[in-house]
Design a protein around this motif. Structure first.
Motif, short mmCIF file in Angstrom:
data_model
loop_
_atom_site.label_atom_id
_atom_site.label_comp_id
_atom_site.label_asym_id
_atom_site.label_seq_id
_atom_site.Cartn_x
_atom_site.Cartn_y
_atom_site.Cartn_z
N ALA A 163 4.45 11.36 -20.24
CA ALA A 163 4.75 10.54 -19.06
C ALA A 163 5.07 9.11 -19.47
CB ALA A 163 3.58 10.59 -18.09
N LEU A 164 4.44 8.64 -20.57
CA LEU A 164 4.72 7.29 -21.06
C LEU A 164 6.20 7.10 -21.35
CD1 LEU A 164 1.74 6.73 -23.55
CD2 LEU A 164 1.98 5.86 -21.21
N PHE A 165 6.84 8.19 -21.75
CA PHE A 165 8.27 8.11 -22.06
C PHE A 165 9.12 8.60 -20.90
CE2 PHE A 165 5.88 8.58 -25.94
CZ PHE A 165 6.36 7.53 -26.72
N GLY A 166 8.48 8.81 -19.78
CA GLY A 166 9.21 9.25 -18.61
C GLY A 166 9.62 10.71 -18.64
N ILE A 167 8.94 11.49 -19.47
CA ILE A 167 9.29 12.91 -19.56
C ILE A 167 8.40 13.69 -18.59
CG2 ILE A 167 9.35 14.93 -21.08
CD1 ILE A 167 9.75 12.88 -23.40
N ALA A 168 9.01 14.61 -17.87
CA ALA A 168 8.28 15.40 -16.88
C ALA A 168 7.23 16.28 -17.56
CB ALA A 168 9.26 16.27 -16.10
N PRO A 169 6.12 16.57 -16.89
CA PRO A 169 5.07 17.40 -17.48
C PRO A 169 5.60 18.77 -17.89
CG PRO A 169 4.39 16.52 -15.35
CD PRO A 169 5.82 16.16 -15.52
N VAL A 170 5.04 19.29 -18.98
CA VAL A 170 5.49 20.61 -19.45
C VAL A 170 4.38 21.63 -19.23
CG1 VAL A 170 7.09 19.75 -21.19
CG2 VAL A 170 4.69 20.10 -21.78
N THR A 171 4.80 22.87 -19.00
CA THR A 171 3.85 23.98 -18.92
C THR A 171 3.98 24.77 -20.19
OG1 THR A 171 4.40 24.05 -16.59
CG2 THR A 171 3.07 25.87 -17.47
N MET A 172 2.87 24.89 -20.90
CA MET A 172 2.97 25.55 -22.20
C MET A 172 2.61 27.03 -22.12
SD MET A 172 1.59 22.68 -24.80
CE MET A 172 0.27 22.20 -23.71
N LEU A 173 1.63 27.35 -21.28
CA LEU A 173 1.19 28.73 -21.22
C LEU A 173 2.27 29.60 -20.60
CD1 LEU A 173 -1.25 30.41 -21.96
CD2 LEU A 173 -2.16 30.02 -19.66
N PHE A 174 2.22 30.89 -20.91
CA PHE A 174 3.17 31.89 -20.40
C PHE A 174 4.62 31.52 -20.75
CE2 PHE A 174 -0.30 31.92 -17.07
CZ PHE A 174 -1.03 32.88 -17.76
N SER A 175 4.82 31.15 -21.97
CA SER A 175 6.17 30.80 -22.41
C SER A 175 6.40 31.36 -23.81
CB SER A 175 6.35 29.28 -22.44
OG SER A 175 5.55 28.76 -23.49
N GLU A 176 7.63 31.29 -24.24
CA GLU A 176 7.99 31.69 -25.59
C GLU A 176 7.17 30.87 -26.61
OE1 GLU A 176 12.19 31.19 -26.63
OE2 GLU A 176 12.33 33.35 -26.23
N PHE A 177 7.05 29.57 -26.31
CA PHE A 177 6.30 28.68 -27.18
C PHE A 177 4.87 29.19 -27.38
CE2 PHE A 177 3.24 25.13 -27.26
CZ PHE A 177 3.58 24.56 -28.48
N ALA A 178 4.23 29.58 -26.29
CA ALA A 178 2.85 30.06 -26.38
C ALA A 178 2.77 31.34 -27.20
CB ALA A 178 2.29 30.29 -24.98
N VAL A 179 3.77 32.21 -27.04
CA VAL A 179 3.77 33.46 -27.80
C VAL A 179 3.85 33.17 -29.29
CG1 VAL A 179 5.06 35.58 -28.28
CG2 VAL A 179 4.75 34.81 -25.92
N ILE A 180 4.76 32.26 -29.65
CA ILE A 180 4.91 31.92 -31.07
C ILE A 180 3.64 31.27 -31.61
CG2 ILE A 180 6.22 30.55 -32.74
CD1 ILE A 180 7.77 32.92 -31.70
N VAL A 181 3.05 30.36 -30.80
CA VAL A 181 1.79 29.73 -31.22
C VAL A 181 0.75 30.81 -31.50
CG1 VAL A 181 -0.17 28.36 -30.42
CG2 VAL A 181 2.14 27.50 -30.11
N GLY A 182 0.63 31.76 -30.59
CA GLY A 182 -0.34 32.83 -30.75
C GLY A 182 -0.06 33.68 -31.98
N LEU A 183 1.19 34.05 -32.15
CA LEU A 183 1.56 34.89 -33.30
C LEU A 183 1.27 34.17 -34.62
CD1 LEU A 183 4.97 36.42 -32.10
CD2 LEU A 183 2.83 37.65 -32.49
N VAL A 184 1.63 32.89 -34.67
CA VAL A 184 1.40 32.12 -35.90
C VAL A 184 -0.10 32.00 -36.15
CG1 VAL A 184 1.55 29.82 -36.94
CG2 VAL A 184 3.56 30.84 -35.85
N TYR A 185 -0.84 31.67 -35.09
CA TYR A 185 -2.28 31.47 -35.24
C TYR A 185 -2.95 32.73 -35.79
CZ TYR A 185 -7.15 31.55 -34.09
OH TYR A 185 -8.49 31.72 -34.19
N VAL A 186 -2.62 33.87 -35.21
CA VAL A 186 -3.28 35.11 -35.59
C VAL A 186 -2.92 35.53 -37.01
CG1 VAL A 186 -3.29 37.59 -35.12
CG2 VAL A 186 -3.67 35.97 -33.26
N HIS A 187 -1.67 35.28 -37.41
CA HIS A 187 -1.21 35.81 -38.70
C HIS A 187 -1.32 34.84 -39.87
CE1 HIS A 187 0.80 38.58 -35.82
NE2 HIS A 187 0.35 39.44 -36.70
N LEU A 188 -1.63 33.59 -39.57
CA LEU A 188 -1.64 32.58 -40.64
C LEU A 188 -2.52 32.97 -41.85
CD1 LEU A 188 -0.37 29.88 -41.38
CD2 LEU A 188 -2.33 28.73 -40.35
N PRO A 189 -3.76 33.44 -41.62
CA PRO A 189 -4.59 33.79 -42.79
C PRO A 189 -3.95 34.84 -43.69
CG PRO A 189 -5.91 33.79 -40.79
CD PRO A 189 -4.48 33.65 -40.36
#
Lengths: 308, 361
Positions: A163-189
């Protein structure tokens, strides 16, 4: 005599795991192959080819004249008819590939750090890497639902920052981004451990030699460390890419409506649509695709060696 | 101006002083050896020349330029590592091409340069092999070729022969001498093997506890060790405690307590009554049942305490009348003779006045 006893002990050692693989891997795979050429039953499962009536008489329903009602190539036809399946395959390969690349980028420095630290810290760091395995996989993915959810400090903080930069709030859950985060997190080890096992064996004298012969830090990495670590990279890639490709729980929990992967579709066929034959077909196509990729990688690898 | 100048260099690791105020210079084209027991600081000094360690104080100058701000990859100095450190994923040719690529040599020129240096080390037919397909001696030669290929000002060799067996080592020594003559590059060689140092070097710096104990040509080091450490470390040497009894003139007289007086070469600053050590190489002592008298020699009697049959020579340990043990040797060149004496045989020893060398203190 000696020969006989060594042969016997060889069977004794390799027998049990072989039997296990036969029962729990080879047999189910074969059943799946057969199922792919069958027709779904009315209430799930497969159309029975043998029937036992109330009196206990067993009757074979299939014969030379009516085998078309039991065995079919239609499942494969269906797969190739509609491009939606190929698109889903591509999307799954894209997710799994992206996950693998991100895992390599994140895991490499970490594995290097662990491999270069003192023996005692090294054991502790390896322990920390495998620590997540001590709690259930689904619980850990649920935790990400909270972290990425709109009520989390992370989301609120991030949106305030944006918001400091005037960017609208983002929704992260239920998105492609969240899926990739989850996949990376689970498989990193699974990327860190084989990379660490490889990097730990590297002879530091080679880096000294390379530096002595005029190589700067980047050249030392790119010409010495990286090529010598490729077996670890490949091992990690296999351990991350293949499971990530078939993943369905993470897209289910963290993804939105259009982030399903091939695993979700297969699960759907078996549990929701009750179309076991088509589910089997999809599974076989997935297996073939992975084998094809491995063959191409192996072929490229051997070509490269020949040139050298 | 010397090619390499080391000025008052000190290097410490925590409480341990690895290199203690070392100053020396190496001329262009020289085969220079740093010799000493493990932990004497020779490898640390070498690593400072390569740039892997920084001196705590003092200077290292190459061609008159201070090297302290120059990282290893920018120094015109290459190293042959003890473990060879060949890149296992590269062929012999690729290993050797590596420093050329790093130096930005034009791609088209590289194959010829590689072939040339492969010929120098006689490995032309092995260019396409990987390091694990080579024998120890071949790997050694690849390591040398790789370090030489872009003609460094200085080639550092860190115990390069220590992993080879004795026979191959001798062969490689001869090859190294010839190679160095051929390429004319200055070699700085580190070893703990005194035989190797004597055989290869133009000059040797014998190091002990971080300091240079003696810096001289091999013959001087062997024949005129400056102190007990050098005498003891280089070759076999008898160290006999003695006292100065007469000075002045061409010869000096010293007394070995309980044995007798013997003549030796005069030492600067020696005064009557001073104690010291007479150093005597075993091969400079004559041994016989009875030795003919000669005015230039001293004679002592004793008995054989022990013998060691080595094939070409037999080592005899002779016990002098005062119980001192003296090591001496006889060549087994007389036909059919394996041994001249047995344990407890009475023998006579003789050595010339200039056979030994007296050390004060």
């Amino acid at each position: 005599m000696r020969n006989l006893s060594t042969r016997f002990s060889r069977w004794l050692i390799s027998g049990p795991p072989l039997l296990y693989l036969l029962i729990f891997f080879a047999a189910p795979s074969l059943i799946m192959v057969f199922a792919a050429f069958r027709i779904p039953g009315d209430y799930g499962g497969l159309v029975p080819m043998v029937q036992t009536d109330d009196a206990g008489h067993t009757q074979v329903l299939i014969n030379a004249g009516n085998w078309h009602d039991f065995i079919t190539f239609e499942n494969f036809g269906r797969f190739f008819e509609d491009s939606i399946y190929a698109q889903l395959f591509l999307k799954s390969f894209w997710y799994a590939g992206l996950t693998t690349v991100i895992c390599i980028v994140l895991a490499y420095p970490l594995a290097w750090l662990i491999a270069r630290s003192a023996k005692k810290t090294r054991d502790l760091l390896v322990l920390l890497v495998i620590l997540p395995f001590w709690s259930n996989f689904l619980i850990r993915v649920y935790a990400w639902m909270i972290i990425l959810g709109p009520q989390s400090y992370f989301s609120i903080g991030l949106n305030k920052f944006l918001a400091l930069f005037g960017i609208a709030p983002v929704t992260m859950l239920f998105s492609e981004f969240a899926v990739i985060v989850g996949l990376v997190y689970v498989h990193l080890p699974f990327m860190v451990l084989p990379l660490y096992a490889n990097l730990e064996k590297h002879d530091m004298a080679l880096l000294d030699a390379a530096q002595d012969l005029g190589a700067n830090a980047w050249q030392r990495f790119w010409r010495i460390t990286w090529p010598l670590s490729l077996p670890g990279v490949w091992a990690g890639t296999a351990l991350v890419f293949i499971p990530a490709l078939g993943m369905f729980a993470i897209p289910d929990l963290l993804g939105g409506t259009d982030t399903g992967m091939i695993g979700n579709l297969i699960k759907q066929q078996f549990l929701d649509s009750r179309d076991w034959p088509f589910g089997s077909t999809l599974s076989i196509m997935l297996t073939l695709a992975v084998l094809l990729m491995a063959a191409i990688a192996g072929w490229a690898g051997s070509r490269k060696k020949e040139r050298a | 101006m010397a090619l390499l100048e080391i000025r008052d260099v000190v290097k410490t690791f925590g409480d341990f002083t690895a290199v203690n105020h070392v100053s020396l210079s190496v001329e262009a084209g020289e085969f220079f050896t740093l010799l000493g027991p493990s932990g004497c600081g020779k490898t640390t000094l070498l690593r400072m020349l390569a740039g892997f360690e920084q001196p705590n104080s003092g200077q290292i100058l190459l061609d008159g330029k201070d090297m302290s701000q120059v990282p290893p990859e920018k120094r015109p100095v290459h190293t042959v590592f003890q473990s060879y450190a060949l890149f296992p994923h590269m062929t012999v040719a690729q290993n050797i091409a590596f420093p050329l690529q790093m130096a930005g040599v034009a791609k088209a020129d590289i194959p010829a340069r590689v072939a040339e240096v492969l010929e120098d080390v006689r490995l032309q037919q092995f260019a396409k092999r990987f390091p694990h397909e080579l024998s120890g001696g071949q790997r050694q030669r690849v390591a040398i070729a790789r370090a030489l290929v872009n003609r460094p000002r200085l080639l550092l060799l860190d115990e390069p022969l220590s992993a080879l067996d004795a026979k191959l080592r001798e062969e490689m020594q001869l090859e190294l001498i010839n190679l160095q003559k051929e390429v004319g590059i200055t070699f700085v060689y580190v070893t703990h093997d005194q035989g190797e140092a004597l055989a290869l070097s133009h000059r040797i710096a014998v190091m002990n506890k971080g300091e240079v104990a003696q810096l001289d040509a091999p013959e001087t080091i062997y024949s005129y060790p400056k102190n007990r450490f050098v005498a003891d470390f280089i070759g076999q040497c008898n160290l006999l405690d003695a006292k100065v009894v007469e000075v002045g003139g061409e010869r000096m007289k010293v007394e070995i307590p309980g044995v007798g007086v013997c003549e030796t070469l005069p030492v600067d600053g020696a005064q009557v009554g001073q104690s010291g050590t007479l150093t005597l190489r075993p091969e400079k002592i004559r041994l016989a049942a009875s030795v003919a008298h000669d005015a230039d020699e001293v004679h002592f009697t004793g008995k054989v305490h022990d013998c060691l049959y080595l094939g070409d020579v037999t080592i005899y340990i002779v016990e002098l009348d005062n119980g001192t043990l003296v090591e001496t040797m006889l060549p087994n060149s007389a036909p059919g003779r394996a041994r001249f004496f047995d344990d407890n045989d009475a023998v006579e020893l003789a050595w010339r006045y200039d056979a030994g060398h007296f050390l004060l203190g």
